[in-house]
Structures are given as structure tokens and as C-alpha cells.
Design an enzyme around this catalytic site. Structure first.
Site, short mmCIF file in Angstrom:
data_model
loop_
_atom_site.label_atom_id
_atom_site.label_comp_id
_atom_site.label_asym_id
_atom_site.label_seq_id
_atom_site.Cartn_x
_atom_site.Cartn_y
_atom_site.Cartn_z
N TYR A 270 -5.21 13.69 -10.01
CA TYR A 270 -4.25 12.60 -10.15
C TYR A 270 -5.01 11.31 -10.41
O TYR A 270 -5.95 10.99 -9.70
CB TYR A 270 -3.40 12.46 -8.88
CG TYR A 270 -2.37 11.35 -8.96
CD1 TYR A 270 -1.29 11.44 -9.83
CD2 TYR A 270 -2.48 10.22 -8.16
CE1 TYR A 270 -0.34 10.43 -9.91
CE2 TYR A 270 -1.54 9.20 -8.22
CZ TYR A 270 -0.48 9.31 -9.10
OH TYR A 270 0.46 8.30 -9.17
N ASP B 178 -13.32 8.77 -11.29
CA ASP B 178 -12.20 8.12 -10.62
C ASP B 178 -12.46 8.18 -9.11
O ASP B 178 -12.17 9.17 -8.45
CB ASP B 178 -10.88 8.80 -10.98
CG ASP B 178 -9.69 8.12 -10.30
OD1 ASP B 178 -9.91 7.21 -9.47
OD2 ASP B 178 -8.55 8.51 -10.60
N LYS C 253 -7.50 1.61 -3.49
CA LYS C 253 -7.37 1.93 -2.08
C LYS C 253 -8.27 1.07 -1.17
O LYS C 253 -7.95 -0.09 -0.97
CB LYS C 253 -7.55 3.44 -1.87
CG LYS C 253 -6.46 4.20 -2.66
CD LYS C 253 -6.24 5.64 -2.33
CE LYS C 253 -4.94 6.13 -2.94
NZ LYS C 253 -5.02 7.05 -4.05
C1 LIG Z 1 -4.31 6.93 -5.44
C2 LIG Z 1 -5.06 7.32 -6.65
C3 LIG Z 1 -4.82 6.72 -7.90
C4 LIG Z 1 -3.68 5.77 -8.14
O1 LIG Z 1 -3.79 4.59 -7.41
P1 LIG Z 1 -2.46 3.69 -7.18
O2 LIG Z 1 -2.98 2.48 -6.50
O3 LIG Z 1 -1.53 4.52 -6.36
O4 LIG Z 1 -1.90 3.39 -8.52
C5 LIG Z 1 -5.66 7.04 -8.95
N1 LIG Z 1 -6.65 7.92 -8.79
C6 LIG Z 1 -6.90 8.53 -7.61
C7 LIG Z 1 -8.05 9.48 -7.50
C8 LIG Z 1 -6.10 8.26 -6.51
O5 LIG Z 1 -6.34 8.90 -5.36
#
Ligand SMILES: *Cc1c(COP(=O)(O)O)cnc(C)c1O
Length: 438
Positions: free
Chosen positions: A149, A244, A272
């Protein structure tokens, strides 16, 4: 799902009211508890490792707002930094010293990063990093991995994990087929598939984007050589390698998974923890690439509230506190995470409950397996072998005993620097009782 109704009476009333005015009653799908049944718990306040729901029940929190709260809830230093800044103004839409300070700190902590651009969410970070990769290469195709994701941008809602996995949605309506067609997906941990894909279409591929730990389909570790192999193949073909680290950044190690495993991505996405509980994301990496971003270069990307001082100070205060004094606070959280994960593993074995438990740094994950001897290494295996009913029973048995876990088996768990050894003991005692009744 048999849930003690009186215990959650006020949450249930809140949820009914919310559903009248908010689609599904929530502002992010996993919060609706479809993964575990029942109605979502509404929270009232949090302090340190604990959160209290609107019915007055207290929980040890292992969700931590899905990762950002590395110091736990309402850490005094973060609260006073935010309050102090709020008195001085929450946003100017103009540069402040705090942005440079946070940029410097991130560059110091994360080995591959030379320049950084702050945005407001992880979604914005990945979306912008991919635009940059396309701008830099003049190519269109993106390679992502099934079940990873990367936020909800159109081109990334293809075989996405997290809420999409929990809800079992194939892909989202509203994503134009032409956009989806430019994202090619490969099974996680399958290096041969990446090599074959690049052999066939390497000159069209702008970027490979990957989660260093696939933690939005549960908790799947990269096989040795998978990430470095993917990086190498991308490089050979002139494609940009994007790590990511929105979830793993400042969570698995101060410098993220790349520091832990010696990876050298072209671009890194952060989110985060970097905002310490306020909305922040960032994309960052090699100076030569970042110099293409406007106004230094031609690739446009902007944001009204990007780098606002409130979020910058929350992020700075969080990172400084977690990694001060040689990272003593962080190291303790890492120790407690392994104690928790290993304790859960021992208990599951004692009660003969087949599980797959993993942990790195302050992150952990736990699958309940249908097939005990078939390890989960990718999304197809996660969907086939994870047992959602059993996880749902475990989730509610833990909630009743004052432990709040992710309301889906396809999400990771988190420990903060506010958790203590006695919190872990209390959690393991709850888990033992829960396992006994599974
Ligand atoms: C949470 C997450 C996202 C998205 O971040 P948001 O602040 O919710 O848009 C993207 N990549 C990873 C790996 C994530 O865990």
C-alpha cells in the site's frame, strides 16, 4: 461476532450517528472494523501507551494512530511544542526555520537522503515521488508489488493492501483503466518476476516502488536479497528505485529500513512518525533528482499547508526525543517489541494455535494461519492462508481485556517509547486468556 454490547454502548451510539453524516461512519475505511466485525470503538483521550474510549474503558494501545505516535499519546514535550507554536501562529504559507531544522535532522538520520520536500500525507509523498521519477526518466510505467500500500493515488490503487485488502475490494472504481494500465504489479519477494519484467519492458519503466517490509498486508519480511536485487535491476535499466518508508521510517531503526539493511534508494517516501501525530509526509533522496522539483526544477508540486510550523515542530520534537541520548528511549521500545512478539509466539505454541509472528524495530505483526506449515511471503499467500475469523475473535477477546490491536489482520502493530515492561506483561496475560478461549 459476539461483543459485550453494554461495554461499547456509547461507541455504538456514536457510530450510528456518524453513519448518517460520514460515509460508513469513518474518515478512513479500516476504522470501520469490517476486518473484525462489530462496531468501531470511539476514543475520547490518550496518554502515553493508553487510550480511553467514550465508554470509559482503558486500553494499552498497539495501533498508535497507525504508527505515527512513536512517543505514545500526548507526550508532554510534543504537547508543549505544539501549544507554544500554536500561540505564535499555525501556518504562514511562507518559509520558517523549523522546516530547515527538520530537513537537516532527517538528512542526518537517513543515509540516502540529500534533499527533502515536505508534504501533508504519505499519499502525497508517493504520488509526488512517482511524478518525479517519471519526470526524471521521461518514462511512464510504474512497478509495484501486490499487497503493498502506497496511499490512495489512482496509479497506486492497483493490487493495494491495507483497507483494500481488509474490505476485499478488487481495485477501486473511479480509477481510469488507462491510469491503472501504467502500473504493473509483481508478487512481493519474487525477484525472478522483476527480472523478467525488466527484460521485457525495461526501457519503459520509470520506477519501482516498494515497502521494505510489506506491512499493509499483515507483516511480510523481504527475503534476503529481494530489495537489493530489485534495486540493482532497476538501476541497470535506468529506472528510479523508490523505497516507501512511510511506515518503516524512524520505526524499524532511526535511519529506517535502508539504514538497517544497507539499501541505497534513489528516492525515499516518509510519513507517519515524521509528523509526530500531525499530518506530514515527505519525499526525499538524491540531490540530482530533488533538484528537478519546482521551483529548483520543472516538476510541479506544491501545498498550502506543506511544512506548516505546527506539524514541523511536532515532528522535530518527536524525533529528537526518540533518538536523544544515543536512542535510549527507542532502544527500549525495540526491546519491548521483541519481548511482546516472542511472548505471543510462545503462548501461541503452548495453546497450539498456528501463527506467523514477525517483528523488526518497534513494528510487529501476527497472522493466524489456516495452514500451519505454509509461511506467508506475499499477498497471494496472505489472502489464502490468513484466518480472518480467528483474528476477529482474538481482537475482541483482547479488546475486552483492555488491549487495542489493529482491527484487521492485514495491518501491523506498533510499540511506543511510553510502553513499559509491565504493559507488555499485562498484554501477554490478556493474550494467554484470549488464546485459551480461541
Ligand atoms: C500509511 C502509508 C501510506 C499512506 O500514508 P497516508 O498518510 O495515509 O496518506 C503510504 N505508504 C505506506 C507504506 C504506508 O504505510
Amino acid at each position: 461476532m459476539s461483543v459485550a454490547t453494554e461495554r461499547y454502548a456509547r461507541s455504538q451510539a456514536n457510530f450510528a450517528a456518524a453513519q448518517q453524516v460520514i460515509p460508513g461512519g469513518v474518515n478512513s475505511p479500516v476504522r470501520a472494523f469490517r476486518g473484525v466485525g462489530g462496531t468501531p470503538i470511539f476514543f475520547d483521550h490518550g496518554h502515553g501507551a493508553y487510550i480511553w474510549d467514550v465508554d470509559g474503558n482503558r486500553y494499552i494501545d498497539y495501533v498508535l494512530s497507525w504508527g505515527p505516535l512513536l512517543l505514545g499519546h500526548a507526550h508532554p514535550a510534543v504537547v508543549s511544542a505544539i501549544a507554544e507554536q500554536a500561540q505564535r501562529g499555525t501556518s504562514f504559507g511562507a518559509p520558517t526555520e523549523l522546516e530547515t531544522e527538520l530537513a537537516r535532522l532527517v538528512i542526518e538520520l537517513v543515509p540516502s537522503i540529500e534533499q527533502i520536500r515536505f508534504v501533508n500525507s504519505g499519499t502525497e509523498a508517493t504520488m509526488s515521488a512517482l511524478r518525479l521519477a517519471r519526470a526524471a526518466t521521461g518514462r511512464r510505467l510504474i512497478v509495484k508489488f501486490n499487497g503493498c500500500y502506497h496511499g490512495h493515488a489512482d496509479m497506486l490503487l492497483v493490487q493495494a493492501g491495507s483497507g483494500v485488502a481488509t474490505l476485499g475490494l478488487p481495485d477501486s472504481p473511479g480509477v481510469p483503466p488507462g491510469v491503472a494500465a501504467e502500473t504493473i504489479t509483481v508478487e512481493y519477494n519474487d525477484l525472478d518476476a522483476i527480472a523478467a519484467l525488466f527484460a521485457a519492458r525495461g526501457s519503459e519503466i520509470a520506477a519501482v516502488i516498494v515497502e521494505p517490509i510489506a506491512a499493509n498486508m499483515g507483516f511480510v519480511l523481504p527475503k534476503p536479497g529481494f530489495l537489493s536485487g530489485a534495486r540493482e535491476i532497476a538501476q541497470q535499466h535506468g529506472a528510479i528505485f523508490i523505497l516507501d518508508e512511510v511506515m518503516t521510517g524512524f520505526r524499524v531503526a532511526p535511519g529506517g529500513a535502508q539504514a538497517l539493511w544497507g539499501l541505497d534508494p534513489d528516492l525515499t517516501c516518509l510519513g507517519k512518525v515524521i509528523g509526530g501525530g500531525l499530518p506530514v509526509g515527505a519525499y526525499a533522496g538524491k540531490r540530482s533528482l530533488m533538484q528537478l522539483v519546482a521551483p529548483a526544477g520543472p516538476m510541479y508540486q506544491a501545498g498550502t499547508l506543506s511544512g506548516n510550523p505546527l506539524a514541523m515542530t511536532a515532528g522535530l520534537t518527536t524525533l529528537r526525543a526518540a533518538f536523544a541520548a544515543d536512542g535510549a528511549a527507542f532502544a527500549q521500545a525495540v526491546n519491548l517489541t521483541s519481548r511482546l512478539a516472542e511472548g505471543l509466539g510462545d503462548l501461541a505454541a503452548r495453546y497450539r494455535i498456528p501463527v506467523q509472528i514477525g517483528h523488526v524495530g518497534t513494528m510487529f505483526g501476527c497472522y493466524f494461519l489456516r495452514q500451519p506449515d505454509a509461511p506467508i511471503t506475499n499477498y497471494a499467500e496472505a489472502k489464502a492462508n490468513a484466518d480472518p475469523q480467528r483474528y476477529a475473535r482474538f481482537f475482541w477477546a483482547m479488546a475486552e481485556r483492555g488491549v487495542y490491536l489493529a482491527p484487521s489482520q492485514f495491518e501491523a502493530g506498533f510499540v511506543s517509547t511510553a510502553h513499559t515492561a509491565s504493559d507488555i506483561d499485562e498484554t501477554l496475560a490478556a493474550a494467554e486468556a484470549a488464546f485459551a478461549q480461541l
